[in-house]
Design a protein around this motif. Structure first.
Motif, PDB file in Angstrom:
ATOM      1  N   THR A 124      -7.989   8.946   7.952  1.00 22.42           N
ATOM      2  CA  THR A 124      -7.566   9.472   9.252  1.00 22.42           C
ATOM      3  C   THR A 124      -6.047   9.539   9.382  1.00 22.42           C
ATOM      4  OG1 THR A 124      -7.648   7.262  10.274  1.00 22.42           O
ATOM      5  CG2 THR A 124      -9.661   8.587  10.359  1.00 22.42           C
ATOM      6  N   ILE A 125      -5.321   8.713   8.621  1.00 25.29           N
ATOM      7  CA  ILE A 125      -3.857   8.779   8.638  1.00 25.29           C
ATOM      8  C   ILE A 125      -3.418   9.845   7.646  1.00 25.29           C
ATOM      9  CG2 ILE A 125      -1.700   7.539   8.223  1.00 25.29           C
ATOM     10  CD1 ILE A 125      -3.142   4.951   8.907  1.00 25.29           C
ATOM     11  N   PRO A 126      -2.688  10.862   8.088  1.00 18.22           N
ATOM     12  CA  PRO A 126      -2.259  11.914   7.168  1.00 18.22           C
ATOM     13  C   PRO A 126      -1.495  11.340   5.975  1.00 18.22           C
ATOM     14  CG  PRO A 126      -1.845  12.556   9.442  1.00 18.22           C
ATOM     15  CD  PRO A 126      -2.251  11.113   9.472  1.00 18.22           C
ATOM     16  N   LYS A 127      -1.682  11.943   4.806  1.00 21.52           N
ATOM     17  CA  LYS A 127      -1.056  11.438   3.586  1.00 21.52           C
ATOM     18  C   LYS A 127       0.457  11.395   3.698  1.00 21.52           C
ATOM     19  CE  LYS A 127      -1.159  11.988  -1.448  1.00 21.52           C
ATOM     20  NZ  LYS A 127      -1.745  12.748  -2.585  1.00 21.52           N
ATOM     21  N   ASP A 128       1.046  12.410   4.341  1.00 19.09           N
ATOM     22  CA  ASP A 128       2.503  12.458   4.422  1.00 19.09           C
ATOM     23  C   ASP A 128       3.073  11.428   5.388  1.00 19.09           C
ATOM     24  OD1 ASP A 128       1.864  13.510   6.885  1.00 19.09           O
ATOM     25  OD2 ASP A 128       3.036  15.343   6.679  1.00 19.09           O
ATOM     26  N   ALA A 129       2.210  10.707   6.100  1.00 19.67           N
ATOM     27  CA  ALA A 129       2.691   9.685   7.033  1.00 19.67           C
ATOM     28  C   ALA A 129       2.629   8.277   6.446  1.00 19.67           C
ATOM     29  CB  ALA A 129       1.874   9.731   8.321  1.00 19.67           C
ATOM     30  N   VAL A 130       2.001   8.126   5.298  1.00 20.78           N
ATOM     31  CA  VAL A 130       1.860   6.799   4.689  1.00 20.78           C
ATOM     32  C   VAL A 130       3.105   6.493   3.861  1.00 20.78           C
ATOM     33  CG1 VAL A 130       0.469   5.318   3.202  1.00 20.78           C
ATOM     34  CG2 VAL A 130      -0.642   7.066   4.611  1.00 20.78           C
ATOM     35  N   ARG A 131       3.959   5.607   4.365  1.00 21.99           N
ATOM     36  CA  ARG A 131       5.202   5.268   3.656  1.00 21.99           C
ATOM     37  C   ARG A 131       4.962   4.188   2.597  1.00 21.99           C
ATOM     38  NH1 ARG A 131      10.085   7.141   5.510  1.00 21.99           N
ATOM     39  NH2 ARG A 131      10.314   7.684   7.718  1.00 21.99           N
ATOM     40  N   GLU A 132       4.203   3.151   2.997  1.00 19.03           N
ATOM     41  CA  GLU A 132       4.072   2.014   2.090  1.00 19.03           C
ATOM     42  C   GLU A 132       2.740   1.316   2.330  1.00 19.03           C
ATOM     43  OE1 GLU A 132       6.653  -1.959   0.728  1.00 19.03           O
ATOM     44  OE2 GLU A 132       7.313  -0.719   2.423  1.00 19.03           O
ATOM     45  N   LYS A 133       2.161   0.785   1.250  1.00 24.18           N
ATOM     46  CA  LYS A 133       0.922   0.012   1.322  1.00 24.18           C
ATOM     47  C   LYS A 133       1.175  -1.322   0.632  1.00 24.18           C
ATOM     48  CE  LYS A 133      -0.913   3.314  -0.906  1.00 24.18           C
ATOM     49  NZ  LYS A 133      -1.813   4.162  -1.725  1.00 24.18           N
ATOM     50  N   ILE A 134       1.211  -2.382   1.411  1.00 23.46           N
ATOM     51  CA  ILE A 134       1.479  -3.714   0.864  1.00 23.46           C
ATOM     52  C   ILE A 134       0.150  -4.370   0.523  1.00 23.46           C
ATOM     53  CG2 ILE A 134       2.491  -5.980   1.333  1.00 23.46           C
ATOM     54  CD1 ILE A 134       4.381  -4.550   3.305  1.00 23.46           C
ATOM     55  N   PRO A 135      -0.069  -4.726  -0.741  1.00 24.85           N
ATOM     56  CA  PRO A 135      -1.374  -5.269  -1.145  1.00 24.85           C
ATOM     57  C   PRO A 135      -1.694  -6.607  -0.475  1.00 24.85           C
ATOM     58  CG  PRO A 135      -0.073  -4.588  -3.046  1.00 24.85           C
ATOM     59  CD  PRO A 135       0.848  -4.596  -1.861  1.00 24.85           C
ATOM     60  N   GLY A 136      -3.004  -6.834  -0.299  1.00 22.86           N
ATOM     61  CA  GLY A 136      -3.465  -8.116   0.206  1.00 22.86           C
ATOM     62  C   GLY A 136      -3.813  -9.044  -0.938  1.00 22.86           C
ATOM     63  N   ARG A 137      -4.289 -10.231  -0.586  1.00 22.20           N
ATOM     64  CA  ARG A 137      -4.628 -11.234  -1.595  1.00 22.20           C
ATOM     65  C   ARG A 137      -6.107 -11.589  -1.516  1.00 22.20           C
ATOM     66  NH1 ARG A 137       0.288 -15.696  -0.903  1.00 22.20           N
ATOM     67  NH2 ARG A 137       2.035 -14.280  -1.400  1.00 22.20           N
ATOM     68  N   GLY A 138      -6.639 -11.962  -2.663  1.00 20.37           N
ATOM     69  CA  GLY A 138      -7.984 -12.529  -2.692  1.00 20.37           C
ATOM     70  C   GLY A 138      -9.107 -11.535  -2.838  1.00 20.37           C
ATOM     71  N   VAL A 139      -8.870 -10.278  -2.492  1.00 12.82           N
ATOM     72  CA  VAL A 139      -9.900  -9.230  -2.588  1.00 12.82           C
ATOM     73  C   VAL A 139      -9.277  -8.027  -3.283  1.00 12.82           C
ATOM     74  CG1 VAL A 139     -11.429  -7.683  -1.317  1.00 12.82           C
ATOM     75  CG2 VAL A 139     -11.087 -10.015  -0.502  1.00 12.82           C
ATOM     76  N   SER A 140      -9.916  -7.554  -4.336  1.00 14.21           N
ATOM     77  CA  SER A 140      -9.352  -6.433  -5.087  1.00 14.21           C
ATOM     78  C   SER A 140      -9.229  -5.191  -4.220  1.00 14.21           C
ATOM     79  CB  SER A 140     -10.226  -6.120  -6.310  1.00 14.21           C
ATOM     80  OG  SER A 140     -11.522  -5.732  -5.906  1.00 14.21           O
ATOM     81  N   ASP A 141      -8.088  -4.510  -4.357  1.00 12.86           N
ATOM     82  CA  ASP A 141      -7.801  -3.238  -3.670  1.00 12.86           C
ATOM     83  C   ASP A 141      -7.652  -3.372  -2.152  1.00 12.86           C
ATOM     84  OD1 ASP A 141      -7.950  -1.637  -6.071  1.00 12.86           O
ATOM     85  OD2 ASP A 141     -10.125  -1.876  -5.979  1.00 12.86           O
ATOM     86  N   LEU A 142      -7.556  -4.582  -1.652  1.00 13.97           N
ATOM     87  CA  LEU A 142      -7.370  -4.776  -0.206  1.00 13.97           C
ATOM     88  C   LEU A 142      -5.900  -4.593   0.154  1.00 13.97           C
ATOM     89  CD1 LEU A 142      -8.462  -5.669   2.595  1.00 13.97           C
ATOM     90  CD2 LEU A 142      -7.957  -8.029   1.909  1.00 13.97           C
TER      91      LEU A 142
END
Length: 486
Positions: free
Chosen positions: A128-146
């Protein structure tokens, strides 16, 4: 003059096909990577969104797979980017936001709201968030790909330089302490949270007077969170209920198959968004067994109105049509309204016809609004034909349990039907339950009016046979209405 029109060149057609293919792929890419631009909510999704303009707390209580999480995700994307549709009527924020999204576990976070916001793992930018609006994705811990935190460009798109919005993804298993400390614009709970975590999330929005919304199917029953929305009225709260019948992406045959696939005790929760009430449910019968399509009431049916007084909780009225030959009671009309006077209510229900009206024993109570005049008399003064005695059985008793059992017996034997158009009536029916063995007397206004009517069914009349209007008299006086004599 020779004909100089160009010859049809097959190579030109091939070139055109290539161009059209490129344009088609580009259009598909744009719609995939900017779903927000093409979002068209269903009517109930739109009701949910619009309620945000006037309610801080919203519950989207819905069946499985009808679009509740998508609605929550699209609204989250709007607030995070500042990209609102031209016809948007919900809540808006005019600055970058700080927000949290919650779900029961890290796995449900990744597979639920994170997937809705970003797209599937490996396809980020297709949510739902447009691709051009995603600046950064900070990974989580404990669960893969979170993902732990999303940094979202706010205030436009493309190369527009703008400040950032921040969305944190949190699980309920982290505990209440992890939900403390921050000041937020909004919180989105996807799946039902524990009460203490819901309260903490709501508290985070107090400074900004922000929004909190929940999207879930109420499989945990009448929990404290569900009770807050359904049984504790507040101008700050709004409940939107969406059933599988309102999901336009299912065909009628698919709906039938889905409904049949669920266990009986989960069916109404998973297909109608009704909290699982189990043994606490007062009318443990299916809606399908009592619902009927509206029809013209035959002249030989007996008719009766019944009302339940209210101010803080709604005033409610129903019309019953009784097929005495078959002994089947039909609920054919319903009226429910909060904080209105007898003048207003009487104006609304007087058009139903010159019915005899059943009323509860608190109708003898005087009210401040009526300047010391008893409630039943106030409605008599508004030209309603109130019965001479309050609702009671033949022996004068007024047992609530006896009235409920009478209704239940009729439902179980096919002697009680309700017009399908009475949505407010069915809303109460779905949630009517007991707690600790006692009837929960909240949100039961139309059902109470119906119970009074069933108790007084012996006073129902074949309206067309009465040639003259009844003589109205003081209902508690020595002499009753003229039609009661002889």
């Amino acid at each position: 003059m020779s004909n100089t029109s160009p010859k049809f060149d097959a190579s030109n057609l091939q070139d055109l096909d290539k161009v059209e293919a490129i344009l088609s792929r580009e259009k598909s890419r744009r719609s995939t990577e900017n779903k927000l631009k093409y979002y068209k909510p269903y009517p109930k999704q739109n009701v949910f969104h619009m309620a945000g303009a006037s309610h801080r707390e919203r519950l989207f209580r819905a069946a499985n797979q009808v679009g509740k999480t998508w609605a929550g995700g699209f609204e989250a994307a709007m607030h995070a980017t500042g990209r609102y549709p031209d016809d948007w009527q919900g809540r808006t924020f005019d600055e970058p936001i700080a927000a949290w999204v919650g779900s029961p576990t890290g796995e449900t976070l990744r597979d639920g709201p994170q997937r809705i916001l970003l797209g599937r793992v490996g396809q980020h930018g297709t949510g739902t968030i447009p691709k051009d609006a995603v600046r950064e994705k900070i990974p989580g811990r404990g669960v893969s790909d979170l993902i732990d935190t999303l940094v979202i460009k706010w205030g436009g798109g493309g190369d527009v330089q703008a400040p950032d919005s921040i969305i944190g993804l949190k699980s309920y298993v982290q505990g209440r302490e992890k939900w403390q400390g921050e000041t937020l614009h909004w919180v989105w709970f996807d799946e039902e949270p524990p009460e203490d975590i819901y309260t903490e999330g709501l508290t985070r929005t107090n400074v900004k007077q922000g929004s909190v919304w929940l999207t879930f199917t109420p499989l945990l029953g009448m929990s404290e969170v569900v009770r807050r929305f359904l049984l504790e009225p507040s101008p700050d709260r709004h409940d939107t209920n969406m059933t599988i019948e309102e999901a336009e992406h299912f065909t009628p045959e698919q709906r039938r198959q889905i409904i049949a696939s669920y266990p009986a005790h989960e069916r109404e929760a998973r297909t109608k968004g009704v909290p699982i009430l189990g043994s606490g449910r007062i009318f443990p019968v299916s809606e399908e067994s009592i619902i009927c399509e509206p029809f013209a009431i035959p002249n030989h049916f007996h008719r009766l109105g019944a009302m339940d007084f209210g101010w803080d909780h709604p005033f409610a009225a129903v019309e019953l049509a009784w097929d005495a030959d078959q002994d089947i009671v039909y609920v054919v009309k319903a009226h429910r309204l909060r904080e209105a006077t007898p003048v207003t209510h009487a104006a609304a229900i007087r058009s139903w016809g010159n019915l005899p009206w059943a009323w509860p024993r608190d109708g003898r109570r005087e009210t401040l609004e009526g300047a010391g005049i008893a409630l039943a008399q106030q409605y008599t003064d508004q030209a309603l034909n109130m019965l001479p005695v309050h609702a009671q059985f033949d022996d004068g008793s007024v047992s609530v349990e006896a009235g409920l059992m009478d209704m239940l017996n009729r439902m179980e034997t096919g002697k009680f039907k309700v017009f399908s158009t009475l949505l407010d009536w069915f809303e109460e029916f779905r949630l009517f339950h007991r707690k600790d063995g006692k009837v929960v007397k909240l949100g039961d206004d139309l059902l109470s009016a119906t119970r009074y009517g069933v108790m007084m069914l012996r006073f129902a009349e074949q309206i067309y046979r009465r040639k003259e209007p009844r003589t109205r008299r003081t209902f508690w006086g020595v002499q009753g209405p003229s039609w009661m004599s002889g």
